[in-house]
Design an enzyme around this catalytic site. Structure first.
Site, PDB file in Angstrom:
ATOM      1  N   ASP A  67      31.224   3.300  25.105  1.00 44.72           N
ATOM      2  CA  ASP A  67      30.123   4.137  26.252  1.00 44.72           C
ATOM      3  C   ASP A  67      29.900   3.591  27.191  1.00 44.72           C
ATOM      4  O   ASP A  67      29.642   3.386  28.571  1.00 44.72           O
ATOM      5  CB  ASP A  67      29.241   4.961  26.139  1.00 44.72           C
ATOM      6  CG  ASP A  67      30.076   5.801  24.697  1.00 44.72           C
ATOM      7  OD1 ASP A  67      30.822   6.555  25.191  1.00 44.72           O
ATOM      8  OD2 ASP A  67      29.075   6.566  24.427  1.00 44.72           O
ATOM      9  N   GLU A 102      23.749   8.455  34.755  1.00 42.93           N
ATOM     10  CA  GLU A 102      22.456   8.655  35.540  1.00 42.93           C
ATOM     11  C   GLU A 102      21.572   7.832  36.572  1.00 42.93           C
ATOM     12  O   GLU A 102      21.441   6.911  36.310  1.00 42.93           O
ATOM     13  CB  GLU A 102      21.417   9.232  34.475  1.00 42.93           C
ATOM     14  CG  GLU A 102      21.000   8.302  33.245  1.00 42.93           C
ATOM     15  CD  GLU A 102      21.625   7.776  32.475  1.00 42.93           C
ATOM     16  OE1 GLU A 102      21.484   7.240  32.395  1.00 42.93           O
ATOM     17  OE2 GLU A 102      21.605   9.148  31.367  1.00 42.93           O
ATOM     18  N   THR A 139      24.626  15.169  28.844  1.00 43.89           N
ATOM     19  CA  THR A 139      24.789  14.347  27.552  1.00 43.89           C
ATOM     20  C   THR A 139      24.071  13.546  27.871  1.00 43.89           C
ATOM     21  O   THR A 139      24.006  13.026  25.628  1.00 43.89           O
ATOM     22  CB  THR A 139      26.180  14.679  26.909  1.00 43.89           C
ATOM     23  OG1 THR A 139      26.938  14.153  27.754  1.00 43.89           O
ATOM     24  CG2 THR A 139      26.700  16.229  27.142  1.00 43.89           C
TER      25      THR A 139
END
Length: 305
Positions: free
Chosen positions: A78, A153, A193
């Site tokens: 990720d 974020e 998430t």
């Protein structure tokens, strides 16, 4: 000659091997291949002794990566996917994310299925899913000190010790609100998430045009997560005597002083994910996070006499 790009995690031998195999395979098929590492999307840190560490968002695009490429492939976990989109989102390049890591929440498939996935892409059997990214900027007076693209974020908190901080947050033209908490998170639906979920925020399905504000360990029962339209610009003013730290996508950031301000807005550059089948977000939630799995056996039906 068609062109493709590869962005890989050069700290993982499996990703390096796959990159070399892909270069050979695609070249034999008549494709020109451009490569770069995920390090190109790693953000710098602005420090108190050198507060200006301004790397313009568009300057992270790797040499040779432009709208002339048909697609790009991200090989890693990720973190590599987040880095890849910081690099190629400004040229709106679609990315096929291949998981060579652990969680792989953002990836489309796994390394053993690499060639099968590439064949699907070469035969144009895929769709592109666009996800919102945020532009995060730090200002001191009217001087732009630091900026970055964010797919997940922005987190603002104190270091080195966790303690309560005060923030004044203005969302669009709405009245400012005061938040007392260990920190605040502003996240996209994709980031809902990630850290935001761990901090008690709701899961937001991708495609909904919103962002969310999540206080971290708030010092009030009234300070809870807030979901708002992503057309609103968020301004955060730290009301503290101590400096804070801002981190974007868990990757890089800068120190924030009491008179600084942070501005967060929807980016004009979306993250374009290549999907080999119609996205099914609930399936990903179930497989990666265990959402919706039964924890007790369901009662069997009983026939009444």
């Amino acid at each position: 000659m068609p062109k493709a790009g590869i962005i890989y995690n050069d700290s993982k031998p499996s990703a390096e091997r796959a990159t070399q195999e892909l270069i050979t395979w695609l070249s034999d098929l008549g494709w020109e291949v451009r490569t770069t590492t995920g390090w190109g999307g790693i953000l710098g840190y602005a420090r108190p002794e050198s507060p200006v560490c301004h790397t313009p968002i568009e300057s992270l695009v790797p040499p040779g990566f432009d709208d002339g490429l048909a697609f790009a492939i991200a090989l890693g976990g990720d973190g590599t996917v987040l880095s890849a989109f910081r690099q190629v989102a400004p040229c709106k390049l679609p990315v096929l994310a291949i998981n060579t890591g652990h969680m792989g929440f953002l990836t489309e498939t796994y390394l053993p299925h690499l060639q099968e996935a590439i064949k699907e892409v070469l035969e144009n059997r895929y769709i592109v899913e666009q996800r919102t990214m945020m532009s995060v900027r730090l200002y001191r007076d009217d001087t732009l000190l630091w900026e970055a693209l964010s797919l997940n974020e922005m987190v603002l908190h104190r270091e080195p010790l966790t303690s309560m901080c005060h923030f004044e947050v203005a969302i669009g033209s709405h009245a400012p609100v005061d938040i007392a908490a260990d920190g605040v998170i502003i996240s996209t639906p994709t980031g809902s998430t990630a850290y935001a979920l761990s901090a008690g925020g709701p899961v937001i399905t991708p495609g909904i045009p919103v962002m969310q504000l999540v206080p971290i360990c708030p010092h009030s029962l009234a300070s809870r997560s807030l979901v708002f339209a992503n057309t609103e610009t968020v301004k955060i003013y730290p009301a503290n005597r101590h400096r804070l730290v801002m981190v974007v996508d868990g990757n890089g950031g800068c120190y924030v002083l009491p008179n600084d301000r942070i501005e967060i807005a929807q980016s004009p550059y979306p993250a374009c994910f290549i999907r080999l089948q119609k996205p099914e977000f609930f399936r990903v939630l179930r497989e990666k996070l265990g959402w919706g799995l039964p924890h007790i056996s369901k009662p069997t039906s009983v026939e009444l006499p």
